[in-house]
Design an enzyme around this catalytic site. Structure first.
Site, PDB file in Angstrom:
ATOM      1  N   CYS A  74       0.829  -1.195   0.000  1.00  0.00           N
ATOM      2  CA  CYS A  74       0.000   0.000   0.000  1.00  0.00           C
ATOM      3  C   CYS A  74       0.872   1.257   0.000  1.00  0.00           C
ATOM      4  CB  CYS A  74      -0.946   0.001   1.188  1.00  0.00           C
ATOM      5  SG  CYS A  74      -2.226  -1.241   0.997  1.00  0.00           S
ATOM      6  N   CYS A 156      -2.821  -0.717  -3.663  1.00  0.00           N
ATOM      7  CA  CYS A 156      -3.774  -0.085  -2.756  1.00  0.00           C
ATOM      8  C   CYS A 156      -3.262   1.257  -2.247  1.00  0.00           C
ATOM      9  CB  CYS A 156      -4.115  -1.010  -1.590  1.00  0.00           C
ATOM     10  SG  CYS A 156      -2.699  -1.775  -0.806  1.00  0.00           S
TER      11      CYS A 156
END
Ligand code: AVW
Length: 250
Positions: A74, A156
């Site tokens: 992420c 993400c």
């Protein structure tokens, strides 16, 4: 004697170059400690060995991807299109900030390699393989399409993409980035898509290019889009100065 040495050297180089996809695979793989490289090599080979090299679909690599799944990175995932060298110049030094597909195990193991099989043989060949566009379902192209899809699936948070301001259509619909990766960004996982336009001295496009409007329009409405023109030297500076915070690279 000079000629003989030259000929010997050339043939040795050729032999090593040809024989060595397996040893290249293993030596690159062994840098990633937590994987069973023999298991990965077997999963890799089953995708294309003993097959017509124009009949290897993307799904052939499903077992390989399953054996070395991509981890969520992420806020670090970095995509690129026609900016390979500048991006990898940066991520090689700043993997604290950005991770490309080619910085992961599978991407790094197969980066810059060519391979294919042949019907009736269990060998891996590195010459005489179909070119990228010769047939769609060739072993190399299918691998990059499959692995790019899997890499995009786990992206993400803040996602970055480096596009090239020195070409006419920085966001090209036929690229892997446009055709495979962007369609897999979903708002529940990806919050922002930040495009970095790499600007060189003779740039012919930038963030105002119409193709960027297409990109903005093709992503989920829940994903915030931004684009920033950044000089190549600025990107290189971020790579050479580890004291620059990731968020302050541009
Ligand atoms: P790219 P993408 N012949 O710079 O967006 C041989 O165009 O497509 O960027 N190899 C080719 C060809 C070709 N005609 N076209 C593409 N390739 C191979 C994975 C070659 O290895 C990452 F996650 C070239 O270096 C990026 O976000 C690579 O595809 C995204 O896909 C990229 O071509 C970059 O693909």
């Amino acid at each position: 004697t000079a000629l003989i040495i030259l000929i010997l050297g050339l043939s040795l180089g050729l032999t090593l170059g040809r024989r060595n996809i397996k040893s290249t695979f293993f030596s690159r793989c062994e840098k990633f400690k937590e994987y069973d490289c023999q298991k990965l090599w077997d999963a890799f080979q089953q995708a294309y060995v003993n097959k017509d090299p124009c009949k290897v679909p993307v799904e052939a690599y499903d077992p390989l991807i399953a054996a070395a799944p991509f981890k969520h990175q992420c806020n670090k995932t970095m995509f690129w299109s026609k900016t390979k060298d500048v991006v990898h110049g940066l991520t090689a030094k700043r993997n604290d900030c950005f991770v490309t597909l080619e910085d992961t195990l599978l991407g790094s193991v197969l980066d810059n390699l060519t391979w294919c099989g042949k019907e009736g043989s269990n060998d891996t060949f590195t010459t005489g393989c179909p070119g990228w566009s010769e047939c769609v379902n060739n072993p190399v192209r299918s691998f990059w399409n499959r692995s790019s899809a899997a890499f995009a699936d786990v992206a993400c948070g803040n996602v970055t993409a480096m596009l090239n301001g020195s070409i006419n259509t920085p966001f090209n619909p036929t690229s892997i980035f446009a055709s495979v990766e962007v369609p897999r960004f979903i708002a529940s996982r990806v919050k922002n898509l930040n495009v970095v336009m790499v600007i060189q001295k003779n740039n012919i496009s930038n963030c105002t290019d119409p193709s960027l409007k297409n990109l903005r329009q093709s992503i989920d409405t829940g994903i915030t889009f931004s684009c920033k023109d950044v000089s190549e030297s600025r990107i290189q500076e971020c790579g050479s100065k580890p004291e620059i915070a990731c968020g302050a690279c541009w």
